[in-house]
Scaffold this active site. Structure first.
Site, mmCIF file in Angstrom:
data_model
loop_
_atom_site.group_PDB
_atom_site.id
_atom_site.type_symbol
_atom_site.label_atom_id
_atom_site.label_comp_id
_atom_site.label_asym_id
_atom_site.label_seq_id
_atom_site.Cartn_x
_atom_site.Cartn_y
_atom_site.Cartn_z
ATOM 1 N N CYS A 168 -23.189 62.894 49.835
ATOM 2 C CA CYS A 168 -22.363 64.119 48.642
ATOM 3 C C CYS A 168 -22.821 65.142 49.778
ATOM 4 O O CYS A 168 -22.014 66.112 48.899
ATOM 5 C CB CYS A 168 -23.955 63.963 47.596
ATOM 6 S SG CYS A 168 -24.146 62.061 47.135
ATOM 7 N N HIS A 309 -26.280 72.277 43.301
ATOM 8 C CA HIS A 309 -26.277 71.294 43.695
ATOM 9 C C HIS A 309 -25.739 69.697 42.567
ATOM 10 O O HIS A 309 -24.867 69.227 42.056
ATOM 11 C CB HIS A 309 -26.661 70.132 44.727
ATOM 12 C CG HIS A 309 -26.118 69.183 45.009
ATOM 13 N ND1 HIS A 309 -25.141 68.471 45.047
ATOM 14 C CD2 HIS A 309 -27.019 67.725 44.683
ATOM 15 C CE1 HIS A 309 -25.176 67.153 45.706
ATOM 16 N NE2 HIS A 309 -26.292 66.336 45.430
ATOM 17 N N GLU A 320 -33.705 71.370 42.878
ATOM 18 C CA GLU A 320 -33.061 72.789 43.476
ATOM 19 C C GLU A 320 -33.589 73.722 42.428
ATOM 20 O O GLU A 320 -34.102 74.511 42.883
ATOM 21 C CB GLU A 320 -31.244 72.099 42.707
ATOM 22 C CG GLU A 320 -31.371 73.524 43.234
ATOM 23 C CD GLU A 320 -29.030 72.933 43.079
ATOM 24 O OE1 GLU A 320 -28.483 73.218 43.640
ATOM 25 O OE2 GLU A 320 -29.062 71.389 42.555
ATOM 26 N N LYS A 341 -20.635 70.117 37.658
ATOM 27 C CA LYS A 341 -20.682 68.927 37.445
ATOM 28 C C LYS A 341 -21.027 68.137 36.052
ATOM 29 O O LYS A 341 -20.551 66.694 35.809
ATOM 30 C CB LYS A 341 -21.551 68.118 38.392
ATOM 31 C CG LYS A 341 -21.329 68.026 40.099
ATOM 32 C CD LYS A 341 -22.538 67.543 40.678
ATOM 33 C CE LYS A 341 -22.278 67.198 41.892
ATOM 34 N NZ LYS A 341 -22.761 68.962 42.887
ATOM 35 N N HIS A 346 -20.212 63.827 39.366
ATOM 36 C CA HIS A 346 -20.073 63.465 41.028
ATOM 37 C C HIS A 346 -19.270 62.936 41.603
ATOM 38 O O HIS A 346 -19.143 61.706 42.082
ATOM 39 C CB HIS A 346 -21.214 63.177 41.497
ATOM 40 C CG HIS A 346 -22.516 63.519 42.402
ATOM 41 N ND1 HIS A 346 -22.198 64.316 43.434
ATOM 42 C CD2 HIS A 346 -23.665 63.166 42.872
ATOM 43 C CE1 HIS A 346 -22.457 64.480 44.310
ATOM 44 N NE2 HIS A 346 -23.647 63.615 44.448
ATOM 45 N N PHE A 405 -28.579 62.272 49.802
ATOM 46 C CA PHE A 405 -28.903 61.366 50.503
ATOM 47 C C PHE A 405 -29.125 60.678 51.631
ATOM 48 O O PHE A 405 -29.155 61.331 52.859
ATOM 49 C CB PHE A 405 -28.422 59.452 49.983
ATOM 50 C CG PHE A 405 -28.762 58.716 48.359
ATOM 51 C CD1 PHE A 405 -29.136 60.098 47.741
ATOM 52 C CD2 PHE A 405 -27.544 58.301 48.786
ATOM 53 C CE1 PHE A 405 -29.591 59.695 46.627
ATOM 54 C CE2 PHE A 405 -27.776 57.371 46.902
ATOM 55 C CZ PHE A 405 -28.686 57.869 45.954
#
Length: 419
Positions: A168, A309, A320, A341, A346, A405
């Protein structure tokens, strides 16, 4: 070190095609979430995604024939199609016409993608089991570097051409690497960003199995993506592309380009912790943000807005928030933060690129987008989550986060251009 500016932008998202169309829909609070239509979800736990609206090409709908010859469309997966559509808008927006031979040699392309042509791989595998032949275009229509390849061929870009693959964070890494190439004199112009189109049964089932997707709001799709909300239960899969044109400042000035903003900082780190979960203290994300601010040679107080994010996952959003509070420990309540998002879902490898464009628009328009569905903000956080409606304010510097990831972290700094 050479300065790098943005002179063009283009995008395809679940809110539709085009930067201006997207921005209008975003500020209106529209949502791209809906029931999955790309495959039969009868036996799937997850029934919600953010699909690109398809139509005749009007009112923000996507029509591949507007960008690609009809005979070529079936040869390439949608992630390549979306990148070509976004790049056409970027070139038009930048006012870039036919390149001279020297400009071609000094111009390149880096487009990131996390998963590439997974729908085409899925489809071909099923057909192969039924005894059908594999298309001669199977490989070239699916591999991740092909958006960069197609764009380079279409626009005669003979400089660096490759792709970043970091889950991502792919789109943000692509922008950062393009920024570095121009800074260090290895290119004058770079087309960069990210693209993704993986709304297929294999991807949905795979992400469901690793407990990443939202499952609680199948009957209310627009409520499913809720970053930083106490009721969040996973992200909503989305698709689309975002590309921007980066130029060396003097190159842009010589052709009297319309400069949208300056790219000032690029920071990276690794959690070195887990293949899907973020390191609980937020140390990795903190270092990426800190590195970007150091690279930009600005102070923490100079950051006016953070495009987070914020995927809507329980662990990711919490970590975060912890990392941002740690970074801005002296004044966390003064930092405006939101996650777009919440409206577009996403986009995986395209997320960082699309969010970079929203960040740049926030600088140009003096408006920070808000987080939709933020009904019960993280009770443990002191951050100023923008809620309810967009916030008008002067924005000189935006920090945009992308984490992926494997524990990979990227932060980018976009700044108002001043001479």
């Amino acid at each position: 070190m050479r300065r790098v500016v943005v002179t063009g932008m283009g995008m395809v998202t679940p809110l539709g095609c085009g930067v201006n169309h997207n921005w209008t829909e975003l500020l209106k609070g529209c949502s791209g979430a809906g029931v999955i239509t790309k495959f039969n979800t009868e036996n799937s736990k997850c029934k919600v995604a953010c699909e690109v609206p398809v139509g005749d090409g009007n009112n923000g709908t996507f029509n591949a024939e507007k960008y690609i010859e009809k005979k070529e469309i079936k040869k390439i997966d949608e992630f390549i199609q979306y990148s070509l559509a976004a790049t056409k808008e970027s070139f038009d927006n930048a006012g870039l016409s036919a390149l001279t031979e020297q400009d071609s040699i000094n111009s390149g392309c880096i487009i990131g993608s996390g998963m590439g042509g997974l729908p085409g791989i899925e489809k071909t595998s099923l057909e192969l089991n039924l005894g059908k032949k594999v298309s001669p275009f199977f490989i070239t229509g699916r591999i991740i570097n092909m958006p960069s390849g197609y764009i380079s061929m279409n626009y005669n870009l003979k400089g660096p051409s490759y792709s970043t693959v970091s889950a991502c964070a792919s789109g943000a890494h692509a922008i950062g690497e393009s920024f570095r190439l121009i800074q260090h004199g290895q290119a004058d112009v770079m087309v960069t960003g990210g693209t993704e189109a993986t709304i297929c049964q294999t991807a949905i089932e795979g992400f469901t199995s690793c407990r990443a997707l939202s499952l609680k709001f199948n009957d209310e799709p627009e409520k499913s993506s809720r970053p930083f909300d106490e009721e969040r239960d996973g992200f909503v899969m989305a698709e689309g592309a975002g590309t921007i044109i980066l130029e060396e400042l003097e190159h842009a000035k010589r052709r009297d380009a319309n400069i949208l903003c300056e790219v000032k900082g690029y920071g990276m780190s690794s959690d070195a912790y887990h293949y899907t979960l973020p390191e609980p203290s937020g140390e990795g994300a903190h270092r990426a943000m800190m590195n970007s601010i150091k690279d930009a040679e600005i102070s923490y107080q100079d950051i006016h807005y953070i495009n987070a994010h914020g995927t809507s996952t329980p662990a990711g959003d919490q970590v975060e928030a912890i990392a941002v509070e740690k970074l801005f420990k002296n004044h966390p309540e003064k930092i405006d933060i939101s996650s777009t998002k919440s409206q577009i879902g996403h986009l995986l490898g395209a997320a960082g690129a699309v969010e970079a464009i929203y960040s740049i628009k926030s600088i140009k328009e003096g408006i920070a987008p808000y987080t939709k569905n933020l009904e019960s903000p993280l009770s443990s956080s002191k951050l100023n989550f923008i809620n309810g409606e967009p916030k008008e304010r002067n924005i000189d510097n935006v920090l945009s986060n992308s984490f992926g990831f494997g524990g990979t972290n990227v932060s980018l700094i976009f700044s108002k251009f001043n001479g």
